[in-house]
Design a protein around this motif. Structure first.
Motif, PDB file in Angstrom:
ATOM      1  N   PHE A 140     -40.164 -63.849  91.402  1.00 43.04           N
ATOM      2  CA  PHE A 140     -38.684 -64.375  91.726  1.00 43.04           C
ATOM      3  C   PHE A 140     -37.700 -62.668  92.114  1.00 43.04           C
ATOM      4  CE2 PHE A 140     -39.925 -68.214  89.079  1.00 43.04           C
ATOM      5  CZ  PHE A 140     -39.637 -68.679  89.797  1.00 43.04           C
ATOM      6  N   LYS A 141     -37.465 -62.491  91.455  1.00 39.32           N
ATOM      7  CA  LYS A 141     -36.676 -60.579  91.441  1.00 39.32           C
ATOM      8  C   LYS A 141     -37.248 -60.184  92.755  1.00 39.32           C
ATOM      9  CE  LYS A 141     -35.869 -56.337  89.118  1.00 39.32           C
ATOM     10  NZ  LYS A 141     -36.338 -55.181  88.784  1.00 39.32           N
ATOM     11  N   LEU A 142     -37.958 -60.276  93.360  1.00 38.01           N
ATOM     12  CA  LEU A 142     -38.499 -59.509  95.333  1.00 38.01           C
ATOM     13  C   LEU A 142     -38.363 -60.291  96.209  1.00 38.01           C
ATOM     14  CD1 LEU A 142     -41.085 -56.559  93.469  1.00 38.01           C
ATOM     15  CD2 LEU A 142     -38.376 -56.442  93.924  1.00 38.01           C
ATOM     16  N   LEU A 143     -39.141 -61.700  95.844  1.00 30.67           N
ATOM     17  CA  LEU A 143     -39.381 -62.517  96.686  1.00 30.67           C
ATOM     18  C   LEU A 143     -38.352 -63.481  96.989  1.00 30.67           C
ATOM     19  CD1 LEU A 143     -43.262 -62.928  96.071  1.00 30.67           C
ATOM     20  CD2 LEU A 143     -42.868 -61.560  97.818  1.00 30.67           C
ATOM     21  N   ASP A 144     -38.589 -63.710  98.238  1.00 31.93           N
ATOM     22  CA  ASP A 144     -37.692 -65.401  98.567  1.00 31.93           C
ATOM     23  C   ASP A 144     -37.891 -66.669  97.444  1.00 31.93           C
ATOM     24  OD1 ASP A 144     -39.841 -65.628 100.043  1.00 31.93           O
ATOM     25  OD2 ASP A 144     -38.483 -66.454 101.311  1.00 31.93           O
ATOM     26  N   LYS A 145     -37.413 -67.997  97.200  1.00 30.35           N
ATOM     27  CA  LYS A 145     -37.718 -68.821  96.099  1.00 30.35           C
ATOM     28  C   LYS A 145     -38.665 -69.345  97.301  1.00 30.35           C
ATOM     29  CE  LYS A 145     -34.161 -67.976  93.255  1.00 30.35           C
ATOM     30  NZ  LYS A 145     -34.506 -66.132  92.533  1.00 30.35           N
ATOM     31  N   ALA A 146     -39.036 -69.091  98.643  1.00 27.08           N
ATOM     32  CA  ALA A 146     -40.313 -70.315  98.869  1.00 27.08           C
ATOM     33  C   ALA A 146     -41.591 -70.356  98.398  1.00 27.08           C
ATOM     34  CB  ALA A 146     -39.636 -69.821 100.486  1.00 27.08           C
ATOM     35  N   PHE A 147     -41.680 -68.780  97.815  1.00 24.77           N
ATOM     36  CA  PHE A 147     -42.988 -68.298  97.193  1.00 24.77           C
ATOM     37  C   PHE A 147     -43.857 -69.650  96.312  1.00 24.77           C
ATOM     38  CE2 PHE A 147     -40.999 -66.422  93.548  1.00 24.77           C
ATOM     39  CZ  PHE A 147     -42.069 -67.774  92.029  1.00 24.77           C
ATOM     40  N   LEU A 148     -42.614 -70.669  95.883  1.00 26.11           N
ATOM     41  CA  LEU A 148     -43.197 -71.580  94.857  1.00 26.11           C
ATOM     42  C   LEU A 148     -43.394 -73.020  95.720  1.00 26.11           C
ATOM     43  CD1 LEU A 148     -41.005 -71.622  91.846  1.00 26.11           C
ATOM     44  CD2 LEU A 148     -43.234 -70.950  91.609  1.00 26.11           C
ATOM     45  N   ASP A 149     -43.367 -72.696  96.307  1.00 21.95           N
ATOM     46  CA  ASP A 149     -43.496 -73.421  97.482  1.00 21.95           C
ATOM     47  C   ASP A 149     -45.387 -74.175  97.784  1.00 21.95           C
ATOM     48  OD1 ASP A 149     -41.068 -74.604  97.703  1.00 21.95           O
ATOM     49  OD2 ASP A 149     -40.513 -73.446  98.699  1.00 21.95           O
ATOM     50  N   ASP A 150     -45.503 -72.388  98.160  1.00 26.41           N
ATOM     51  CA  ASP A 150     -46.821 -72.814  98.766  1.00 26.41           C
ATOM     52  C   ASP A 150     -47.778 -72.341  98.194  1.00 26.41           C
ATOM     53  OD1 ASP A 150     -45.867 -72.106 101.129  1.00 26.41           O
ATOM     54  OD2 ASP A 150     -45.919 -69.798 101.068  1.00 26.41           O
ATOM     55  N   LEU A 151     -47.286 -72.289  96.390  1.00 24.81           N
ATOM     56  CA  LEU A 151     -48.593 -72.311  94.781  1.00 24.81           C
ATOM     57  C   LEU A 151     -48.446 -74.544  94.956  1.00 24.81           C
ATOM     58  CD1 LEU A 151     -47.054 -70.381  92.646  1.00 24.81           C
ATOM     59  CD2 LEU A 151     -48.669 -69.893  94.500  1.00 24.81           C
TER      60      LEU A 151
END
Length: 151
Positions: A140-151
């Motif tokens: 959450f600190k380093l990546l954009d919030k879109a990484f959750l969409d892929d999970l």
């Protein structure tokens, strides 16, 4: 990263782990549908802040009004035990190994962090919820919030 402790863990260590887990939990509302920790952390923080005052108020009120002391003491003990129950649950949860469904998510987030150029320590032992929280907080600190969409 922390590893799964060997042997049994003392009750004091479980409370400490619960506090550490509560502090490490990312306060992202997007995690609330997936994990009960979001609600437990909020309730525990509320309890730590206000339940001792409720306990003192209950005792003081009953003593001042000449009421029965037994129920007042029981209510005060119950009020003080609520945040302790939350810390206990969080402490136990932090050392629980990840189920297979979350294990794949854990490795995917680690892979995305590696692809983003972040160096991560190798996983030692069985991944736990504490390890997942540390990886999620970093993501959450380093990546954009879109990484959750892929999970």
């Amino acid at each position: 990263m922390s590893t799964l402790p060997s042997g049994s863990v003392s009750w004091y260590k479980i409370f400490q782990r619960g506090q550490n887990y509560m502090k490490a939990w990312p306060a992202e509302k997007s995690l609330a549908p997936m994990f009960p920790e979001h609600r437990v952390v909020r309730a525990t923080r509320f309890g730590v802040r206000f339940m001792p005052a409720v306990a003192v108020f209950t005792l003081t009120w009953q003593i001042a009004l000449g009421g029965q002391l037994g129920p007042a003491v029981a209510t005060a003990i119950f009020a003080c035990s609520l945040p302790m129950q939350g810390l206990w649950w969080l402490g136990k949860r932090s050392i629980t190994p990840l189920p297979p469904s979350l294990l794949t998510c854990f490795h995917e987030v680690r892979q995305k962090l590696n692809e983003a150029g972040q160096s991560l320590a190798p996983v030692e032992g069985v991944p736990t919820y504490q390890m997942l929280v540390e990886v999620l907080k970093r993501a959450f600190k380093l990546l954009d919030k879109a990484f959750l969409d892929d999970l």
